[in-house]
Design a protein around this motif. Structure first.
Motif, short mmCIF file in Angstrom:
data_model
loop_
_atom_site.label_atom_id
_atom_site.label_comp_id
_atom_site.label_asym_id
_atom_site.label_seq_id
_atom_site.Cartn_x
_atom_site.Cartn_y
_atom_site.Cartn_z
N UNK A 1 -9.88 -3.40 0.10
CA UNK A 1 -11.31 -3.42 -0.21
C UNK A 1 -11.73 -4.70 -0.93
N UNK A 2 -10.80 -5.44 -1.46
CA UNK A 2 -11.12 -6.75 -2.03
C UNK A 2 -11.67 -6.73 -3.44
N UNK A 3 -11.49 -5.61 -4.18
CA UNK A 3 -12.04 -5.50 -5.52
C UNK A 3 -10.97 -5.64 -6.61
N UNK A 4 -9.80 -6.05 -6.25
CA UNK A 4 -8.70 -6.10 -7.23
C UNK A 4 -8.81 -7.36 -8.08
N UNK A 5 -9.88 -7.42 -8.86
CA UNK A 5 -10.28 -8.68 -9.48
C UNK A 5 -9.30 -9.16 -10.53
N UNK A 6 -8.69 -8.28 -11.29
CA UNK A 6 -7.78 -8.70 -12.34
C UNK A 6 -6.51 -9.34 -11.83
N UNK A 7 -6.22 -9.15 -10.55
CA UNK A 7 -5.01 -9.71 -9.96
C UNK A 7 -5.30 -10.71 -8.85
N UNK A 8 -6.53 -11.18 -8.77
CA UNK A 8 -6.84 -12.25 -7.84
C UNK A 8 -7.89 -11.96 -6.81
N UNK A 9 -8.25 -10.68 -6.62
CA UNK A 9 -9.28 -10.36 -5.64
C UNK A 9 -8.83 -10.68 -4.23
N UNK A 10 -9.77 -10.86 -3.31
CA UNK A 10 -9.41 -11.06 -1.90
C UNK A 10 -9.13 -12.50 -1.50
#
Length: 458
Positions: free
Chosen positions: A31-40
């Motif tokens: 989904x591309x929301x993993x912002x704390x680990x780099x996002x998409x």
């Protein structure tokens, strides 16, 4: 950045054929929301983004055997809402941010907060598309018309699910995950202690209760600063320059009547069993940590029925009863002045540490001066498994401030060097740090494969 967004396995297979034909590396996310680990954003130059959010079907939720089968684009909120709409008697686990992908979080060894908090440990079969377009189903799901496809982890020969956790060896297209049966009762529990050094006895005591089964579920512990970050910004608690000094932290503890460390967990099941578990935990804590404060709030279903998760007040329920939300998102705004400029960002360094009070206290003592040098308060929380903890050394900063960015970079690498000395592996890392010496295998895989599968949380 260019990308593909397939909506089916057939479309995905076509994408992989093109990638193989022209030797194009693919950067895969759910989904591309993993912002704390780099996002998409791709880590490998020249990559094409493979965005799986359109593959968002909930294949099945079975409340007799308590499992779900989902595609990559299904969020924690989607799964929860589906269960509510269809009156299903299960409580899905949720991560701290409900917009995340159930599959992406699971494949990245993400965590929730309830009885099934360790998501990758409650998988029971996945479907994977390999780089050549072949589909593989693992475990009992590999048998035609299997009656135990999502009920058993048993397989024939080697179990291969682990090959697709935090890896780029294929694109996972379907995931089965076990859910918690809707309980009759739930108790929101917390235990706090006043001093920084109290973390030693807390880790030892809760670790033992996790191992002997007295406390069967996830225990989440957080420092006073971490809890303040959720409820406000630094300037709400400290008007001076730099991070909040320890003397002011001690004042805030008295003003707000809070401990330095707060442990939270849930108990689930029948009312009698939940109460018996709490009573035993209370007896243990009175003996070994009498200066601590234990609280418990019990909730039960109406007329002896099952408990509706939405009926539990947010301050006692929310992620502990599987309700997806964005409750932790305000944390990133901690360093920004109200009404001022700036763009909030956050990250963490997350080592795996044995569940030893002495070792965890030593890690906190080592971490504190590294944070101080970076101009950041010690922002730490951690999740307790039976034999180890996952420490989340958080940091937030203004990403438009170049100097703050440099200090955060120094903080991360300072923690990395200290963890390396002690032999502490990592839970997961920001994609910018995939090439660190602590992750040589991942570095090699990213360079070697055209079909790059990085399993992102959201």
């Amino acid at each position: 950045m260019y990308g593909f967004s397939p909506a089916s396995t057939e479309e995905l297979r076509s994408v992989l054929q093109i990638a193989n034909k022209f030797a194009i590396p693919l950067w895969t996310f759910s989904r591309g929301k993993n912002l704390g680990y780099g996002g998409p954003a791709p880590r490998v130059n020249g990559s094409v983004a493979l965005d799986l959010h359109r593959m968002n079907k909930i294949i099945e939720v079975n409340d007799e055997f308590a499992y779900a089968v989902v595609e990559p684009g299904v969020s924690f909120a989607d799964l929860y809402n589906y269960c509510v709409e269809h009156h299903l008697k299960v409580w899905p686990s949720t991560a701290s941010l409900g917009w995340g992908s159930v599959m992406g979080n699971t494949l990245d060894r993400g965590m929730g907060f309830g009885a099934h908090f360790s998501h990758h440990q409650v998988m029971a079969g996945i479907e994977v598309m390999l780089a050549d377009g072949d589909l593989v189903r693992t475990g009992q799901w590999g048998i035609s018309n299997s009656q135990s496809a999502f009920l058993s982890k048993f397989t024939y020969g080697p179990s291969v699910e682990g090959l697709f956790l935090q890896s780029n060896l294929g694109v996972v297209t379907k995931l089965s995950i076990w859910l918690m049966p809707q309980p009759e009762a739930y108790m929101c529990c917390s235990f706090s202690m006043p001093a920084f050094e109290d973390i030693e006895v807390m880790v030892d005591t809760f670790g033992q209760m996790r191992r002997d089964g007295t406390l069967p579920n996830c225990v989440w512990m957080a420092s006073v600063i971490e809890n303040l970050c959720i409820s406000g910004r630094r300037e709400d608690f400290w008007k001076g320059e730099g991070p909040i000094p320890q003397w002011r932290v001690a004042e805030l503890q008295k003003e707000l009547n809070v401990g330095y460390w707060l442990a939270r967990w849930g108990l689930y099941g029948s009312k009698r069993i939940v109460q018996a578990q709490f009573d035993q935990i209370q007896d243990v804590l009175r003996k070994v940590a009498p200066s601590g404060e234990l609280k418990g709030a019990l909730y039960t279903g109406e007329n002896g029925g099952l408990l509706d998760a939405a009926s539990v007040p947010p301050e006692h329920g929310q992620m502990f009863v599987g309700l997806p939300s964005l409750w932790s998102l305000p944390l990133i705004n901690w360093p920004l002045p109200r009404g001022g400029n700036g763009k909030a960002a956050h990250g963490d360094y997350a080592p795996l540490i044995p569940s030893s009070g002495k070792m965890v206290l030593e890690w906190m003592r080592v971490s504190a001066p590294i944070y101080e040098a970076a101009g950041i308060e010690l922002m730490c929380d951690f999740f307790m498994y039976e034999r180890h903890i996952v420490a989340m050394n958080m940091f937030t900063y203004d990403q438009l401030d170049v100097e703050q960015g440099k200090r955060v970079h120094g903080l991360y690498h300072g923690l990395y060097q200290e963890a390396k000395k002690r032999g502490y592996g990592m839970y997961r890392a920001h994609v910018n740090h995939m090439g660190e010496k602590s992750a040589p295998i991942m570095k090699g895989l990213v360079r070697a494969n055209y079909c790059v599968q990085i399993s992102l949380q959201t």
